[in-house]
Write a protein that holds these residues in place. Structure first.
Motif, PDB file in Angstrom:
ATOM      1  N   ASP A  92     -60.654 -85.492   8.597  1.00 54.53           N
ATOM      2  CA  ASP A  92     -59.967 -86.801   8.117  1.00 54.53           C
ATOM      3  C   ASP A  92     -59.784 -87.599   9.489  1.00 54.53           C
ATOM      4  N   PHE A  93     -59.332 -86.854  10.543  1.00 59.35           N
ATOM      5  CA  PHE A  93     -59.021 -87.469  11.810  1.00 59.35           C
ATOM      6  C   PHE A  93     -60.358 -88.182  12.266  1.00 59.35           C
ATOM      7  N   VAL A  94     -61.300 -87.483  12.462  1.00 58.29           N
ATOM      8  CA  VAL A  94     -62.601 -88.015  12.932  1.00 58.29           C
ATOM      9  C   VAL A  94     -63.036 -89.248  11.952  1.00 58.29           C
ATOM     10  N   LYS A  95     -62.872 -89.003  10.773  1.00 60.21           N
ATOM     11  CA  LYS A  95     -63.295 -90.037   9.790  1.00 60.21           C
ATOM     12  C   LYS A  95     -62.426 -91.289  10.348  1.00 60.21           C
ATOM     13  N   GLY A  96     -61.147 -91.166  10.499  1.00 57.20           N
ATOM     14  CA  GLY A  96     -60.296 -92.173  10.969  1.00 57.20           C
ATOM     15  C   GLY A  96     -60.605 -92.992  12.117  1.00 57.20           C
ATOM     16  N   ILE A  97     -60.960 -92.064  12.975  1.00 57.92           N
ATOM     17  CA  ILE A  97     -61.325 -92.598  14.267  1.00 57.92           C
ATOM     18  C   ILE A  97     -62.755 -93.848  14.066  1.00 57.92           C
ATOM     19  N   PHE A  98     -63.742 -93.238  13.287  1.00 64.00           N
ATOM     20  CA  PHE A  98     -64.795 -94.048  13.398  1.00 64.00           C
ATOM     21  C   PHE A  98     -64.539 -95.201  12.210  1.00 64.00           C
ATOM     22  N   THR A  99     -63.597 -94.888  11.390  1.00 63.24           N
ATOM     23  CA  THR A  99     -63.436 -96.169  10.597  1.00 63.24           C
ATOM     24  C   THR A  99     -62.793 -97.407  11.371  1.00 63.24           C
ATOM     25  N   LEU A 101     -63.305 -97.467  14.860  1.00 60.45           N
ATOM     26  CA  LEU A 101     -64.187 -98.169  15.648  1.00 60.45           C
ATOM     27  C   LEU A 101     -64.968 -99.232  14.886  1.00 60.45           C
ATOM     28  N   TRP A 102     -65.211 -98.778  13.475  1.00 65.63           N
ATOM     29  CA  TRP A 102     -66.254 -99.700  12.842  1.00 65.63           C
ATOM     30  C   TRP A 102     -65.564-101.047  12.704  1.00 65.63           C
ATOM     31  N   GLY A 103     -64.293-100.972  12.334  1.00 66.76           N
ATOM     32  CA  GLY A 103     -63.367-102.075  12.159  1.00 66.76           C
ATOM     33  C   GLY A 103     -63.186-103.098  13.298  1.00 66.76           C
ATOM     34  N   ILE A 104     -62.999-102.476  14.601  1.00 68.00           N
ATOM     35  CA  ILE A 104     -63.236-102.920  16.041  1.00 68.00           C
ATOM     36  C   ILE A 104     -64.591-103.751  16.173  1.00 68.00           C
ATOM     37  N   LEU A 105     -65.469-103.100  15.797  1.00 63.91           N
ATOM     38  CA  LEU A 105     -66.967-103.476  15.991  1.00 63.91           C
ATOM     39  C   LEU A 105     -67.189-104.653  15.122  1.00 63.91           C
ATOM     40  N   GLU A 106     -66.809-104.545  13.839  1.00 62.61           N
ATOM     41  CA  GLU A 106     -67.079-105.776  12.947  1.00 62.61           C
ATOM     42  C   GLU A 106     -66.132-106.867  13.275  1.00 62.61           C
TER      43      GLU A 106
END
Length: 247
Positions: A92-99, A101-106
């Protein structure tokens, strides 16, 4: 002075001088080569060298046990005591990090670049449809013509609205109930409502034109954090990769 003496000694040794051809001279030259500076950039030597630490671990043998066996034991202990009991929390922690990062990228990269592209191609949608504004203004002109104070053209709209306002004042001064039953009060009120609709769309169209003329500047300002993140992130990644590569 030491640097000059070493350089002078190496020059003699390179020319096969008799005084520098013995075994002691060869040992001295090998020592100088061994302690010579590494051929790296000055910035790299100031950073932490991960390869130095890994080389020390590879050469370290505890009680005759190879370092690879110690690493395997440490990895197994880490898995049994930390990773396995908290597997779902880690996922869950890794998924939160990717989410994140994707928010920052978008938000910082994709959206500003897309908006800038649409602005350059003049494909940005407007808040007000030009047909809707023209339709409301045409309806207002026709209503003024039916009242008998205009000719349904844009040039006479202002004079027709002024005449309709004077008629509305006369209707109200003669009695509101009488104007509703026998006069043109209802028609004049509908004209005022239509005027409000047309003026509202006109104001929105003006605001839309103002926003459209400054949208590109705003999008360029919004892309500055993305450019800074890309520049310093690439620079940091390059320095990190330079420091972890093998010497």
């Amino acid at each position: 002075s030491n640097l000059y003496a070493e350089s002078h000694f190496l020059n003699k040794w390179a020319t096969y001088d008799d005084k520098t051809s013995n075994a002691y001279s060869w040992l001295s030259v090998l020592s100088l080569v061994d302690y010579a500076a590494s051929p790296k950039r000055a910035g790299e030597r100031r950073q932490f060298q991960l390869s130095t630490l890994t080389n020390r671990v590879k050469r370290y043998d505890f009680l005759g046990i190879p370092s690879s066996a110690l690493l395997l034991a440490a990895a197994n202990s880490l898995h049994d005591n930390i990773v396995a009991p908290h597997k779902q929390e880690i996922v869950d922690f890794v998924k939160g990090i990717f989410t994140a990062l994707w928010g920052i990228l978008e938000f910082r990269f994709y959206t500003p670049m897309k908006d800038i592209t649409l602005d350059l191609l003049n494909r940005r949608p407007r808040m007000v449809d030009a047909f809707a504004l023209l339709n409301e203004q045409t309806s207002l002109d026709n209503m003024l013509k039916d009242l008998g104070v205009g000719d349904a053209t844009r040039q006479t709209r202002a004079a027709a609205l002024a005449a309709a306002s004077r008629m509305y004042e006369q209707e109200v001064s003669g009695g509101a109930i009488r104007g509703f039953l026998r006069g043109n009060t209802v028609q004049l009120m509908l004209i005022q409502i239509q005027q409000l609709k047309a003026d509202l769309l006109q104001a929105m169209d003006t605001i839309d034109s103002l926003v459209d003329s400054n949208r590109l500047n705003v999008q360029l300002l919004a892309s500055i954090p993305a450019v800074l993140i890309l520049f310093y992130g690439t620079r940091t990644l390059f320095l990190f990769w330079s420091n972890i590569r093998c010497c």
